[in-house]
Each structure stands twice: as structure tokens, then as C-alpha cells.
Design a protein around this motif. Structure first.
Motif: not given
Ligand SMILES: Nc1ncnc2c1ncn2[C@@H]1O[C@H](COP(=O)(O)OP(=O)(O)OP(=O)(O)O)[C@@H](O)[C@H]1O
Ligand SMILES: [Mg+2]
Lengths: 421, 249
Positions: A329-349
Motif C-alpha cells: 500500500i505504501g509503495i502504491m501511495k508513493a507511486t501516485g495512488a490516491r486513497n480512494r484508488e487503494v480503497m477501490g483495489l481492496f474493495l475490488g478484491e
């Protein structure tokens, strides 16, 4: 981030934990397949039984003397009348009066003959044998499968149901001799003239071994009588009378019949007859449907419970996953992921897990439902609506179960996450 | 140039010549962590990174180097003071803009590589481009080009665990360059690799600098820091000295 990319990434994560994902899906599969099994089996029974009933008896009104419904005749689900015995109380006079009601096209009195046993060749059926007297009008178009109905007054002619045929080892068919032993021990020989699938007003006739003899002359000889209050004499009396009315007038006719039966009939004045039951086919269909619907709802409720358990499974595994993948999650945020995109990924799973449950659970449920339908010998009907509901439940379960873990994932502090070992 | 602490330093950071074209301005930044007691990680730091400059940060462990880098990288916001990147005060940006900044204006390189373990090299490099909504084909092309440039053209579809430490760090550098950011922030990029591999990595950073990137590098090693134009010495959360590096080393 594009939706397709988030689903792809979510899918990759799940694929990375194949066994774990599969085990998590099991709960959802059980829930969804339970719902589908009972929805499909229930729908099949409903379509098959009710359909058959509606085809042949769309405009019948069944009068039964005695209270055969649950509770009073207006409340509770009406149940098929010939599953319960009425009291032989509807007199010849009543039958005549019912026939005179405006809109009534046919009057079909019926009642049991006092018989102990039925013999074909060497085989004798004694227990559960039912010999019923009906007029020829009791056989509707298409009821008779082989042979033909008897005529009124035809002595020595008998028609039996398919189910009755199956009771005998020998293949009973038109022309065979059937011997009926009356309760007074005198036997009489009949010749089979027809085999029938059902009769008017006889809901369960399709499923019971019944032998039909002409009401004339047999009911007078071996049936029942009751006092006719209006005529002051004893008359033949029937537990059940079936009326045929034009489909568009059934409701009106039913009201008139009910009024006559409850106010003016001989039947209501016969001792021990506290009530009469007047049901239209529609009432009975409604009754069966409501009972079936209750059963489907109950069992679907159990399925929902399984889904709930499955949802906790998903939520649990997603929480574990968020913890395990804090660094990702940290890596994704460091490479430009927004909070809602991270949320979307886990919700998607979580949604993919729920969806996988539906994708496996629906065909599984249909297969078992089909097996049950074949076993119960009813035609199989695919409950399309329920399939949509089941798929929706799978997705909804994923969303609900994934929401909290996804929210946790979105809130992960990237700095902590990147330091996380 | 020497920097003390306080407002004077902040003013100095703004007033000096090169600051006119500063890509990053850190003005009197304080950062405290509250863990029961208060830990002061940065205690009044002011610093400007001119466009195309190459700055190394040195200092003892726990002196606040990574904290400074994280603040500039918009991974965190200061307790007091301002971090201005590309003319914008990071603390004032909405979360969405901060994410965009991290994704497209800044490239991170970490000591522990920080690659996504289940994504192939080419997918790791393309990750910032996923969040920047590039198309799949364009992402792949860009990632392949960058991996070839760092000498991993034959390792495109390898997972991180199938690569050596040095190769992983080269993937990380390719990833940092993927969205063509202005600023490269490298936190001890050679800390986990041997000397020869470290030299290769420093070559890649030098190449990035030659293409116009602004670089901030945290390191323990003087030899590594000497690749920069200047070395910022940090102790106890404050800048002690800014030392220019003689050209030609
Ligand atoms: N997330 C955090 N929560 C609490 N304290 C922190 C956090 N991050 C850093 N610190 C503290 O801030 C101080 C500076 O940490 P920082 O990581 O910036 O040091 P550093 O100079 O990078 O050290 P090193 O060379 O060991 O990497 C340390 O005392 C550290 O304990
Ligand atoms: Mg550090």
C-alpha cells in the motif's frame, strides 16, 4: 486509475493467494448455492404443480361440506380439498340448487364408495384403496389418457388413475377386469374402460390411486345419505361438489355458491357440519403458492445466513491481507495512488471473491436443484429472477465485507507502510 | 552558504540567487512525532533545491534525513513550516493533488527497493503510469524502454524475487523515472548493494541528472555523496553545514 486496471491488479492479488482465496469463496458458494437450490427446486414445484392445476381447472369451484381449511374458511391458506375428507352432507336437492345458480355450467357431485378392497387378477389392494363415484362430466377434455370415460348409468364400467395402474404388478389396461369388494362383503366385477390423469375438482387425483365408478347407479347403492332439511327426507349426500363456471365469472359465481351453501343449503343443517368450504381453483393455487413461497423464503433465509458467515470470512481475510500488504500500500501511495484508488483495489478484491462465489454457487445450485427436480419428478424451471438475486447477493456480500478492510487500507500512512518490515 | 536555524535561515533560503528557479523550497520546517512523548525529527530546516541541482544529505542515524526526504516527497506534511514543491505548498494541497505530485512530479528510490513482490519488473516500472491513467500499451512501451536503459531489457517479466539486489534497485530507478518526474528522491539507494553495483546505480542517477532531473540523495557514505554538487550535513534534525563539492572530485 482506470477501473479495468484496478480489477486487474485486484485479480492479481487474489491469484497470488489461490488456496486462501478459494477457501474464502467456499462460504459464499455454500450460501449462494443453497439459495439457488431451493429457489430453483421451489420454483420448479410451483410451476409444475400449479401449472398442471391451472391448465385443467382454471374455472372450477369446489364445495366441501365441513371445515377443511385451516381455521375458518376465509382465513389461512386453503389446501386441496380432496386431501381431507368432507362430511357427506351436500344433498341431491343442494346439487340441484347449485346447478340452478346463474353462470354454473356443470355440477359434479362426487363421493366415496364403501369399498374394502380392489382385485386385479391375483393381486388385491386393500389398504389405501379409494373408490370414488363421479358423473361422466367429472372427466374434463384431455383428462382420459387411454380408453374413454364411462357413460351415466353404465353398470360394470370403471376408470382408474395412472397412479392406481402403477400399484399393480400387472399392466392394467382397458378391457381388464377389476373386482371391487364392498364393505358389505359383496364383490362386483368391473371392466376397465379408461385410464385418467386427473378429474375435475380432484387436485390430488393425479397422485393418488383412485378407481372411479359412475355415480349412477353406484352412489345410491354404496354411497352415503343425509337428511334433507328442505325436503324432509333422506337423500344421497356428497362430501364434495365441483362446479364449472366461465373463468371471467368465477368470482361472482363463487360468492353466490357461498351464500347458498352457508344460508340455505341442506348441508349446513346436517348434524356435525359446522361449516362448508367453498374454494375456487385460484384460491387453492394461491394457497399452494403461498406455502411454497414460505418454504422458499425460509430456506433462502438459511442460505442468507451462510452468506453472512461467508461475508465474515471475506472481511477477515481482507483484514489479514491489508496488514500483510501494508508495504505494498505504501509503495502504491508513493507511486501516485490516491486513497480512494487503494480503497477501490481492496474493495475490488472483496467483490471479486463474492462474484467468484456467485459464479461457482449458481451453477452448483442449479445442478443440485435440477437433480432434486428429477428425483421429485417435477419439470425443472430455471428461476431467472433468483439467479439475478443470487449474483447480486454475491457482489453485495463482497462490497459489505470489503468496505471496512478497504477503508483501513486507504488510511494506511505511506511512511509507516514503507518502514514496515 | 551557511545555514543556521530560525526565520533568518528561512528568509535566506528564499533570498539566495538560485532559489529563483527553486523546484523545492523547504522553509523552517519542523516535524514532530507524538508517541506518548514528543520526538523531534526535524527542528527548523530550510533548504532550496534549484532546478537541475544534485544535492546529497548526510548525517548520523536518526538525524532526520529520511524525514526530510519524505516531506519533500509529499508522503507527509510538516508540523510547522512550509514545503513548497513546484510552487505549491504541499500541506495546502488536497489529498488528490498530493497523490498526483508523488506520482508524476517525484520519483522515489528506496534503500530496500520497495518493489511490488507479485508484479513483474516491467509492471513495477509501469506502476506510476497506472495511477496516471496511461493506456496499457503506452505503459508497457515506456517501461520496456526504461528497463533497457538500465540494462534489464532481458529481465522484463521477472518477478523482484528472481532479480539480484542491484537489479532490483535498477528496476526501482526505472520506476522512479517512469512518469518523467522533475525530482528524484533517493534514500540510501546504495545501502543494500555492493560497491560495484553502487557505482552502477550512481551512474544511473548521474544520467538522470544530465537529462535535467533535480536530485536529492540521502547517504551515509562520503564517496557516494561526492557525486552531488553539494552536501547538506544534518545533525539532530537541523542542518549543520552545506558543503559544496569540488568539481572533478
Ligand atoms: N513514523 C515515525 N514515528 C515516530 N518517530 C519517527 C517516525 N519516523 C521517524 N521517526 C523518528 O524521527 C527521527 C528521525 O528519523 P529518520 O528516519 O528521519 O532518520 P534518518 O536520518 O533517516 O536515520 P537513518 O540514517 O537511520 O535512516 C528518529 O528519531 C526516528 O525515531
Ligand atoms: Mg533514513
Amino acid at each position: 486509475m482506470k477501473l479495468r486496471d484496478s480489477l486487474r491488479l485486484a485479480g492479481r492479488s487474489l491469484a497470488g493467494h489461490r488456496l486462501r482465496s478459494a477457501l474464502t469463496v467456499v462460504g459464499i458458494v455454500i450460501g449462494i448455492s443453497t439459495v439457488v437450490i431451493f429457489a430453483s427446486f421451489g420454483t420448479s414445484v410451483q410451476t409444475d404443480v400449479v401449472g398442471e392445476f391451472e391448465d385443467t381447472a382454471a374455472s372450477e369451484i369446489i364445495v366441501t361440506s365441513g371445515d377443511v381449511g385451516f381455521g375458518d374458511s376465509s382465513g389461512g391458506p386453503p389446501i386441496p380439498t380432496d386431501l381431507l375428507d368432507g362430511i357427506p352432507a351436500v344433498t341431491d336437492y343442494d346439487v340441484e340448487q347449485l346447478g340452478g345458480i346463474d353462470g354454473v355450467e356443470a355440477v359434479i357431485p362426487s363421493g366415496p364408495i364403501d369399498a374394502d378392497a380392489v382385485t386385479v387378477g391375483e393381486e388385491t389392494l386393500a389398504r389405501g384403496v379409494q373408490v370414488t363415484a363421479i358423473p361422466p362430466a367429472g372427466f374434463a377434455e384431455g383428462d382420459i389418457i387411454t380408453g374413454e370415460p364411462f357413460e351415466s348409468g353404465a353398470r360394470g364400467e370403471i376408470v382408474l388413475t395412472e397412479t392406481a395402474v402403477e400399484r399393480f404388478e400387472a399392466n392394467v389396461t382397458v378391457g381388464d377386469t377389476v373386482t371391487v369388494d364392498y364393505a358389505d362383503a359383496s364383490p362386483e366385477e368391473f371392466t376397465v374402460v379408461g385410464v385418467t390423469g386427473s378429474v375435475r375438482g380432484g387436485f390430488s387425483s393425479a397422485f393418488s390411486p383412485i378407481f372411479y365408478v359412475p355415480i349412477e347407479p353406484y352412489y345410491a347403492e354404496h354411497g352415503s345419505t343425509a337428511p334433507s332439511a328442505s325436503q324432509g327426507v333422506d337423500q344421497r349426500a356428497f362430501p364434495q361438489v365441483t362446479l364449472v363456471a366461465p373463468p371471467d365469472r368465477v368470482t361472482d359465481v363463487q360468492a353466490d355458491v357461498e351464500r347458498y351453501m352457508t344460508e340455505d343449503s341442506d348441508a349446513i343443517r346436517v348434524e356435525n357440519v359446522n361449516d362448508v368450504t367453498v374454494q375456487s381453483t385460484a384460491d387453492i393455487v394461491d394457497g399452494i403458492e403461498s406455502v411454497l413461497a414460505d418454504v422458499i423464503r425460509l430456506v433462502s433465509g438459511i442460505g442468507l445466513l451462510a452468506l453472512l458467515v461467508g461475508a465474515f470470512g471475506i472481511a477477515n481475510i481482507m483484514l489479514v491481507s491489508v496488514t500483510e500488504r501494508t508495504k505494498e500500500i505504501g509503495i502504491m501511495k508513493a507511486t501516485g495512488a490516491r486513497n480512494r484508488e487503494v480503497m477501490g483495489l481492496f474493495l475490488g478484491e472483496a467483490v471479486l471473491l463474492g462474484l467468484a462465489g456467485a459464479v461457482v454457487g449458481i451453477p452448483l445450485g442449479l445442478a443440485v436443484g435440477y437433480g432434486a427436480a428429477v428425483y421429485a419428478e417435477v419439470g425443472f424451471t430455471v428461476p431467472i429472477i433468483w439467479l439475478v438475486v443470487a449474483a447480486g447477493m454475491g457482489i453485495a456480500t463482497g462490497v459489505v465485507a470489503g468496505l471496512y478492510p478497504a477503508w483501513r487500507a486507504a488510511r494506511v500512512d505511506p511512511i509507516d507502510a514503507l518502514r514496515y518490515e | 552558504m551557511s545555514v543556521t536555524d530560525g526565520d533568518a535561515a528561512a528568509a535566506g533560503a528564499r533570498a539566495d540567487g538560485p532559489e529563483d528557479e527553486a523546484v523545492v523550497t523547504v522553509a523552517d520546517v519542523h516535524k514532530e512525532y507524538d508517541l506518548g512523548g514528543t520526538v523531534t525529527a526535524l527542528d527548523g530546516v530550510s533548504l532550496a533545491l534549484a532546478e537541475g541541482s544534485y544535492t546529497a544529505v548526510m548525517g548520523p542515524s536518526g538525524s532526520g534525513k529520511s524525514t526530510l526526504l519524505n516531506l519533500i516527497g509529499a508522503l507527509d506534511t510538516p508540523t510547522a513550516g512550509e514545503v513548497i514543491v513546484d510552487g505549491e505548498n504541499v500541506a495546502d494541497l488536497p489529498e488528490r493533488e498530493r497523490a498526483r505530485l508523488r506520482g508524476t512530479e517525484i520519483g522515489f528510490v528506496f534503500q530496500t527497493f520497495n518493489l511490488m513482490p507479485r508484479l513483474a519488473a516491467v509492471e513495477n516500472v509501469a506502476l506510476p503510469l497506472v495511477f496516471a491513467e496511461w493506456s496499457r500499451r503506452e505503459r508497457r512501451e515506456r517501461a520496456e524502454t526504461l528497463l533497457s536503459e538500465v540494462g534489464l531489457g532481458d529481465r522484463l517479466d521477472h518477478l523482484p524475487r528472481e532479480l539480484s539486489g542491484g537489479q532490483r534497485q535498477r528496476v526501482a530507478i526505472a520506476r522512479a523515472l517512469a512518469a518523467d518526474p522533475e525530482i528524484i528522491l533517493a534514500d540510501e539507494p546504495t545501502g543494500n548493494v555492493d560497491t560495484d553495483t553502487g557505482a552502477e546505480i550512481m551512474d544511473l542517477l548521474a544520467a538522470a541528472r544530465d537529462r535535467g532531473n533535480t536530485i536529492l540523495l540521502v547517504t551515509h557514505e562520503r564517496r557516494i555523496a561526492d557525486h552531488a554538487d553539494r552536501i547538506v550535513h544534518v545533525t539532530d534534525g537541523a542542518i549543520e553545514e552545506i558543503e559544496p563539492v569540488e568539481a572533478g572530485e
